[in-house]
Design a protein around this motif. Structure first.
Motif, short mmCIF file in Angstrom:
data_model
loop_
_atom_site.label_atom_id
_atom_site.label_comp_id
_atom_site.label_asym_id
_atom_site.label_seq_id
_atom_site.Cartn_x
_atom_site.Cartn_y
_atom_site.Cartn_z
N LEU A 164 119.57 97.28 -3.31
CA LEU A 164 119.65 98.74 -3.35
C LEU A 164 119.58 99.37 -1.95
O LEU A 164 120.31 100.31 -1.66
CB LEU A 164 118.54 99.31 -4.23
CG LEU A 164 118.73 99.13 -5.74
CD1 LEU A 164 117.48 99.56 -6.49
CD2 LEU A 164 119.94 99.91 -6.23
N HIS A 165 118.68 98.90 -1.11
CA HIS A 165 118.53 99.43 0.26
C HIS A 165 118.46 100.96 0.24
O HIS A 165 119.19 101.64 0.96
CB HIS A 165 119.68 98.94 1.15
CG HIS A 165 119.68 97.46 1.38
ND1 HIS A 165 118.64 96.81 2.03
CD2 HIS A 165 120.58 96.50 1.04
CE1 HIS A 165 118.91 95.52 2.09
NE2 HIS A 165 120.07 95.30 1.49
N LEU A 166 117.57 101.49 -0.58
CA LEU A 166 117.51 102.93 -0.80
C LEU A 166 116.97 103.70 0.41
O LEU A 166 117.36 104.86 0.63
CB LEU A 166 116.62 103.23 -2.01
CG LEU A 166 117.14 102.71 -3.36
CD1 LEU A 166 116.10 102.96 -4.45
CD2 LEU A 166 118.47 103.35 -3.73
N ALA A 167 116.10 103.10 1.19
CA ALA A 167 115.46 103.83 2.28
C ALA A 167 116.45 104.34 3.31
O ALA A 167 116.16 105.29 4.04
CB ALA A 167 114.40 102.96 2.95
N ALA A 168 117.62 103.73 3.38
CA ALA A 168 118.62 104.13 4.36
C ALA A 168 119.64 105.12 3.81
O ALA A 168 120.52 105.56 4.55
CB ALA A 168 119.35 102.89 4.90
N ASP A 169 119.54 105.48 2.53
CA ASP A 169 120.60 106.28 1.91
C ASP A 169 120.00 107.29 0.93
O ASP A 169 119.76 106.97 -0.24
CB ASP A 169 121.57 105.34 1.18
CG ASP A 169 122.87 106.02 0.79
OD1 ASP A 169 122.86 107.25 0.60
OD2 ASP A 169 123.89 105.32 0.67
N ARG A 170 119.81 108.50 1.40
CA ARG A 170 119.21 109.54 0.55
C ARG A 170 120.14 109.91 -0.61
O ARG A 170 119.68 110.09 -1.75
CB ARG A 170 118.90 110.79 1.38
CG ARG A 170 118.28 111.91 0.54
CD ARG A 170 117.95 113.14 1.36
NE ARG A 170 117.50 114.22 0.48
CZ ARG A 170 116.27 114.35 0.02
NH1 ARG A 170 115.34 113.48 0.36
NH2 ARG A 170 115.95 115.36 -0.79
N ALA A 171 121.44 110.04 -0.33
CA ALA A 171 122.38 110.45 -1.38
C ALA A 171 122.37 109.46 -2.54
O ALA A 171 122.38 109.85 -3.71
CB ALA A 171 123.78 110.59 -0.80
N LEU A 172 122.37 108.17 -2.21
CA LEU A 172 122.31 107.14 -3.24
C LEU A 172 121.01 107.25 -4.03
O LEU A 172 121.01 107.20 -5.27
CB LEU A 172 122.41 105.76 -2.59
CG LEU A 172 122.13 104.55 -3.49
CD1 LEU A 172 123.19 104.41 -4.57
CD2 LEU A 172 122.02 103.27 -2.66
N THR A 173 119.90 107.39 -3.32
CA THR A 173 118.60 107.47 -3.97
C THR A 173 118.54 108.63 -4.96
O THR A 173 118.14 108.48 -6.12
CB THR A 173 117.48 107.61 -2.93
OG1 THR A 173 117.56 106.52 -2.00
CG2 THR A 173 116.11 107.60 -3.59
N VAL A 174 118.96 109.81 -4.49
CA VAL A 174 118.92 111.00 -5.35
C VAL A 174 119.83 110.83 -6.56
O VAL A 174 119.46 111.17 -7.70
CB VAL A 174 119.32 112.25 -4.54
CG1 VAL A 174 119.51 113.46 -5.45
CG2 VAL A 174 118.26 112.55 -3.48
N ALA A 175 121.01 110.25 -6.34
CA ALA A 175 121.95 110.05 -7.46
C ALA A 175 121.37 109.12 -8.51
O ALA A 175 121.49 109.39 -9.72
CB ALA A 175 123.28 109.49 -6.93
N LEU A 176 120.72 108.04 -8.08
CA LEU A 176 120.17 107.09 -9.04
C LEU A 176 118.92 107.64 -9.73
O LEU A 176 118.67 107.34 -10.90
CB LEU A 176 119.87 105.76 -8.34
CG LEU A 176 121.08 105.02 -7.74
CD1 LEU A 176 120.66 103.65 -7.22
CD2 LEU A 176 122.21 104.88 -8.76
N VAL A 177 118.15 108.46 -9.01
CA VAL A 177 117.02 109.14 -9.65
C VAL A 177 117.54 110.05 -10.75
O VAL A 177 117.00 110.09 -11.86
CB VAL A 177 116.21 109.94 -8.60
CG1 VAL A 177 115.25 110.91 -9.29
CG2 VAL A 177 115.43 108.99 -7.69
N GLU A 178 118.60 110.79 -10.45
CA GLU A 178 119.17 111.71 -11.44
C GLU A 178 119.72 110.98 -12.66
O GLU A 178 119.65 111.49 -13.78
CB GLU A 178 120.26 112.56 -10.79
CG GLU A 178 119.73 113.58 -9.79
CD GLU A 178 120.84 114.32 -9.08
OE1 GLU A 178 122.02 113.92 -9.20
OE2 GLU A 178 120.52 115.32 -8.39
#
Length: 371
Positions: free
Chosen positions: A95-109
């Protein structure tokens, strides 16, 4: 359980998240495995091999996402895949979420259960699902660095190992972990002069004991890094903080002071990069850019260039965890396994990995509370 394996669509990504042996083991235990047609082609695995192992082929990824309880991938979901994800669906991948805010927010949603290969951690601190790809990336970093040092590729025109009477290249490796160790091993084997910089003195002592050749070990601080990159022909960024964004150790000012035609390979780019001038990830199709006269290689999925080796190395390590998730269900598996619990970054709208929440200033919910 229904396990789905879609074809990877990230540019230059030819790995696949399962091999026929894994399909056979899962189906033998009574699970259904859906594989998208052509998913293994980039790794030299034919659809017929998956079929003979018991997989069910699907023509489109949409069918797999719609049916599967557990999605197995190699790389993080791409934007076109976000709408296919549904709340409560388990996604097991890098996932490497810490480097990608847009990805993180999208997956949270989307409300998925996101279990990251890279944060599964054993009691000794090792990262069993990151290690095989770190080994590949570390070894490849020297290969690609040697290639881009060639004049025809924009480099200084230096042969990494030199020849009698002409010294080899100066290779500086930031980080002495799995990537750094493997990079140093290959660079030394090719005859280069190697400097490894790390903050962990016992680790530096270990590297000196096990690696042979022209090796220098240096304690990490700004002064030492600045001095080292000035004389380097090839700098390899190999820094890792599990689950967190990589620290920027090499500043733009340091890069300006590097020799014209020198090369940087930032293996840490998938965690945000440890070189300040690496402001974007590149792809295998367009792997480098030049800034301040220095060639920057910033491909975020380096092992994707050798997909057959990488696929088998990765799935050798992921399959035991896949079997746990499938046999027990994700909740029971996570409760029974501390390493798996550390892999849970997202849980149905909550960020359950503190370093990810901190990186994006999002609310952090401990896994025990989220469950």
């Amino acid at each position: 359980m229904i396990i789905g394996v879609p074809r990877e669509i990230k540019p230059g990504e030819n790995r696949v998240a399962i091999v026929p042996a894994g399909v056979e083991e899962l189906t033998r235990r009574g699970h259904r495995v859906l594989v998208e047609e052509g998913a293994g082609r980039g790794s030299g695995i034919l659809d017929e091999e998956f079929l003979s192992a018991g997989a069910i082929l699907r023509k489109q990824a949409e069918e797999i996402y719609a049916e599967a309880d557990l999605i197995l991938k190699v790389k993080e979901p791409q934007p076109s895949e976000y709408p296919l994800l549904r709340r409560g669906q388990v996604v097991f991948t890098y996932l490497h979420l810490a480097a990608d805010r847009a990805l993180t927010v999208a997956l949270v949603e989307r409300g998925i259960v996101g279990i990251a290969y890279e944060t599964i951690q054993l009691p000794d601190g090792s990262l069993p699902l990151l290690t095989p790809m770190s080994e590949v990336a570390g070894r490849m970093s020297v290969q690609v660095g040697a290639q881009f040092l060639e004049k025809v590729h924009g480099g200084r025109g230096i042969l990494l190992g030199g020849v009698p009477g002409v010294p080899g290249a100066e290779v500086v490796i930031l980080g002495g972990g799995t990537v750094g160790f493997n990079a140093a091993r290959i660079a030394l084997g090719m005859g280069a002069h190697v400097t490894v910089i790390d903050s962990n003195v016992p680790r530096l002592r270990f590297l000196e004991e096990v690696l042979q050749g022209n090796l220098i070990t240096v304690v990490s601080n700004r002064y030492n890094i600045d001095r080292a990159v000035r004389y380097a022909d090839l700098v390899i960024g190999a820094v890792l903080i599990p689950g967190a964004r990589a620290p920027r150790l090499v500043t733009e000012e340091m890069v300006r002071a590097m020799k014209e035609g020198s090369v940087i390979v930032d293996v840490a780019v998938d965690q945000g990069g440890c070189i300040e001038t690496v402001d974007r990830a590149t792809t295998h199709d367009d792997p480098v850019f030049v800034k301040h006269g220095v060639v920057h290689y910033a491909v975020a999925n380096i092992p994707g260039a050798v997909p057959r080796t990488s696929t088998y190395a990765l799935t050798n390590c992921t399959l035991p965890y896949v079997l746990e998730l499938a046999d027990k269900g994700w909740k029971a598996a996570v409760r029974a396994s501390r390493p798996l619990a550390l892999g849970v970054n997202l849980l149905e709208g909550s960020v359950t990995y503190e370093a990810v929440a901190r990186a994006h200033d999002l609310p952090y919910v401990p896994l025990a509370e989220a469950m």
